[in-house]
Enzyme design. Structure first.
Site, PDB file in Angstrom:
ATOM      1  N   ARG A  46      18.443  61.705  12.860  1.00 51.31           N
ATOM      2  CA  ARG A  46      19.301  60.857  13.682  1.00 51.31           C
ATOM      3  C   ARG A  46      20.731  61.356  13.529  1.00 51.31           C
ATOM      4  O   ARG A  46      20.994  62.258  12.752  1.00 51.31           O
ATOM      5  CB  ARG A  46      19.146  59.365  13.352  1.00 51.31           C
ATOM      6  N   GLY A  47      21.641  60.752  14.292  1.00 48.74           N
ATOM      7  CA  GLY A  47      23.016  61.259  14.336  1.00 48.74           C
ATOM      8  C   GLY A  47      23.101  62.184  15.545  1.00 48.74           C
ATOM      9  O   GLY A  47      22.241  63.065  15.711  1.00 48.74           O
ATOM     10  N   ALA A  48      24.129  61.969  16.386  1.00 45.95           N
ATOM     11  CA  ALA A  48      24.176  62.642  17.688  1.00 45.95           C
ATOM     12  C   ALA A  48      24.007  64.170  17.635  1.00 45.95           C
ATOM     13  O   ALA A  48      23.117  64.711  18.303  1.00 45.95           O
ATOM     14  CB  ALA A  48      25.461  62.246  18.407  1.00 45.95           C
ATOM     15  N   ARG A  89      15.735  58.873  22.942  1.00 41.26           N
ATOM     16  CA  ARG A  89      16.833  57.937  22.630  1.00 41.26           C
ATOM     17  C   ARG A  89      17.900  58.070  23.723  1.00 41.26           C
ATOM     18  O   ARG A  89      18.221  59.192  24.137  1.00 41.26           O
ATOM     19  CB  ARG A  89      17.444  58.224  21.236  1.00 41.26           C
ATOM     20  N   GLN A 196      22.293  53.234   7.389  1.00 34.03           N
ATOM     21  CA  GLN A 196      22.632  54.662   7.277  1.00 34.03           C
ATOM     22  C   GLN A 196      23.744  54.894   6.254  1.00 34.03           C
ATOM     23  O   GLN A 196      23.804  55.950   5.627  1.00 34.03           O
ATOM     24  CB  GLN A 196      23.085  55.220   8.638  1.00 34.03           C
ATOM     25  N   ASP A 237      28.667  58.896  19.366  1.00 33.37           N
ATOM     26  CA  ASP A 237      27.408  59.285  20.024  1.00 33.37           C
ATOM     27  C   ASP A 237      27.617  59.704  21.465  1.00 33.37           C
ATOM     28  O   ASP A 237      26.839  60.473  22.016  1.00 33.37           O
ATOM     29  CB  ASP A 237      26.401  58.132  19.956  1.00 33.37           C
ATOM     30  N   LYS A 248      27.949  53.797  16.203  1.00 29.94           N
ATOM     31  CA  LYS A 248      27.066  52.802  15.586  1.00 29.94           C
ATOM     32  C   LYS A 248      27.631  51.385  15.693  1.00 29.94           C
ATOM     33  O   LYS A 248      28.827  51.169  15.502  1.00 29.94           O
ATOM     34  CB  LYS A 248      26.862  53.209  14.112  1.00 29.94           C
TER      35      LYS A 248
HETATM   36  O1  MRU Z   1      21.353  55.486  15.207  1.00 32.39           O
HETATM   37  P1  MRU Z   1      21.935  56.715  14.581  1.00 32.39           P
HETATM   38  O2  MRU Z   1      21.766  56.775  13.103  1.00 32.39           O
HETATM   39  O3  MRU Z   1      21.461  57.972  15.274  1.00 32.39           O
HETATM   40  O4  MRU Z   1      23.474  56.578  14.866  1.00 32.39           O
HETATM   41  C1  MRU Z   1      24.349  57.578  14.393  1.00 32.39           C
HETATM   42  C2  MRU Z   1      25.771  57.282  14.585  1.00 32.39           C
HETATM   43  O5  MRU Z   1      26.147  56.286  15.163  1.00 32.39           O
HETATM   44  C3  MRU Z   1      26.738  58.322  14.118  1.00 32.39           C
HETATM   45  O6  MRU Z   1      27.921  57.743  13.700  1.00 32.39           O
HETATM   46  C4  MRU Z   1      27.037  59.287  15.277  1.00 32.39           C
HETATM   47  O7  MRU Z   1      25.849  59.801  15.807  1.00 32.39           O
HETATM   48  C5  MRU Z   1      27.901  60.402  14.864  1.00 32.39           C
HETATM   49  S1  MRU Z   1      27.024  61.571  13.908  1.00 32.39           S
HETATM   50  C6  MRU Z   1      27.986  62.891  13.537  1.00 32.39           C
END
Ligand code: MRU
Length: 345
Positions: A46-48, A89, A196, A237, A248
């Site tokens: 996960r994470g963009a 997603r 997270q 994201d 988030k």
């Molecule tokens: O739901 P997630 O864990 O994928 O959400 C991730 C976030 O909101 C991060 O802050 C965002 O993707 C930036 S990651 C470098």
């Protein structure tokens, strides 16, 4: 960080299973693109930016299994792979960015043999990973100057090595400042409901010996009021062309509180996180996740049976609350459409 988020190894995509951290360091082996899709959907990765890398590798993995020999039929099958991955997603635009990049590479090589194309797509997905790490290091270098020696920095969710190919965006800025020998201390929001911050950010920073204190999300305002937070740095994201940034759930509240307490609020993200097709944050789709993430904690129900539950995974911070957006191409202070297009397009 020594741990690898994701690699293309032999005929498989291997990724650290983030749902098991910090208790277990286990790797998931994805033998086909559907396994990569499941890993994204179920948040093993996960994470963009990391989702973007996984999607590129998923497309490459899907390409390897297509038996068609004519380009038209191959392309048709690959489009199905892309559509499957695109449905995992909705919010992180890096997912769609990476899939489009892979599609463009396919188009640019349509004169090659299918065997050659398969190799080109695999190499391209590895390049997406390699570039992502370099980009994050550049974001870190650009953002490090905004952090002062002795700062207490608050972050939300995990925008670290685990959320990217490695190094991180918000945590990249923190790593950059730490690398400049600045004494910094991080407050990590636990980030309900998926935790997270508690599970990943705290683990990642401790591994790199960067001082970190874990707090629950509802403590952030208190620490700001107490004068304990000097800067806030988060990831994103999807950023609209005017600078409104989705991140988030809980990020928006932090940004509003930061303004009240005159604390600089920074968003760190690669250019691939910008969606130039949307005018403002209203156009950003917000993922609604399963209610069980709210009703249960580590598999144990904590809420009454049948209570109504909402679980939006992201919120949008309007540009007026953002002190600056830190990208690999530079820092955009008081972001607006004109400044963003000037620097990034
Ligand atoms: O739901 P997630 O864990 O994928 O959400 C991730 C976030 O909101 C991060 O802050 C965002 O993707 C930036 S990651 C470098």
């Amino acid at each position: 960080m020594s741990v690898k988020t994701i690699v293309y190894k032999g005929d498989n995509v291997v990724l650290i299973d983030q749902t098991k951290l910090p208790l277990k360091e286990e790797y998931a082996v994805c033998e086909d693109y559907k396994a990569v899709g499941r890993a994204i959907k179920n948040m093993l990765i996960r994470g963009a930016p990391a989702i973007g890398v996984a999607a590129a590798m998923g497309v490459a993995l899907g390409a390897q299994s297509i038996a068609e020999e004519s380009f038209e039929k191959f392309e048709c099958e690959l489009n199905k792979v892309c559509a499957h991955l695109a449905g995992t997603r909705p919010t992180a635009v890096n997912l769609f960015w990476a899939i489009n990049r892979m599609k463009k590479v396919l188009e640019a090589n349509k004169d090659k043999s299918i065997k050659q194309i398969k190799k080109i797509l695999k190499d391209e997905s590895k390049r997406v990973l390699k570039e992502d790490i370099e980009i994050c290091k550049q974001i870190g270098a650009n953002g490090a100057d905004l952090i002062d020696d002795g700062d207490n920095v608050l972050t939300h969710c995990n925008a670290g090595a685990l959320a990217t190919g490695g190094y991180g965006t918000a945590l990249g800025v923190i790593r950059g400042a730490h690398g400049q020998k600045k004494k910094i201390h991080v407050y990590a929001d636990e980030t309900r409901p998926f935790l997270q911050g508690a599970r990943l950010t705290a683990w990642e920073l401790m591994k790199d010996k960067i001082p970190v204190t874990l707090i629950t999300d509802n403590m952030a305002g208190y620490f700001m009021q107490q004068g304990k937070i000097d800067k806030i740095v988060v990831g994103a994201d999807r950023i609209a062309s005017n600078g409104d940034a989705a991140n988030k759930i809980g990020t928006y509240s932090l940004a509003v509180l930061a303004k009240e307490h005159k604390i600089p609020f920074y968003v760190a993200a690669p250019v691939s996180t910008f969606d130039f097709d949307i005018k403002n944050g209203d156009g950003i789709p917000i993922e609604e996740r399963h209610e069980k993430e709210v009703s249960h904690v580590f598999g144990k129900r904590v809420a009454p049976i049948d209570v109504m539950i909402c679980n939006p995974a992201f919120d949008v911070t309007p540009n007026k609350y953002i002190t600056a957006i830190i990208t690999e191409k530079g820092v955009i202070e008081n972001p607006n459409r004109k400044k963003i297009l000037e620097l990034l397009k």
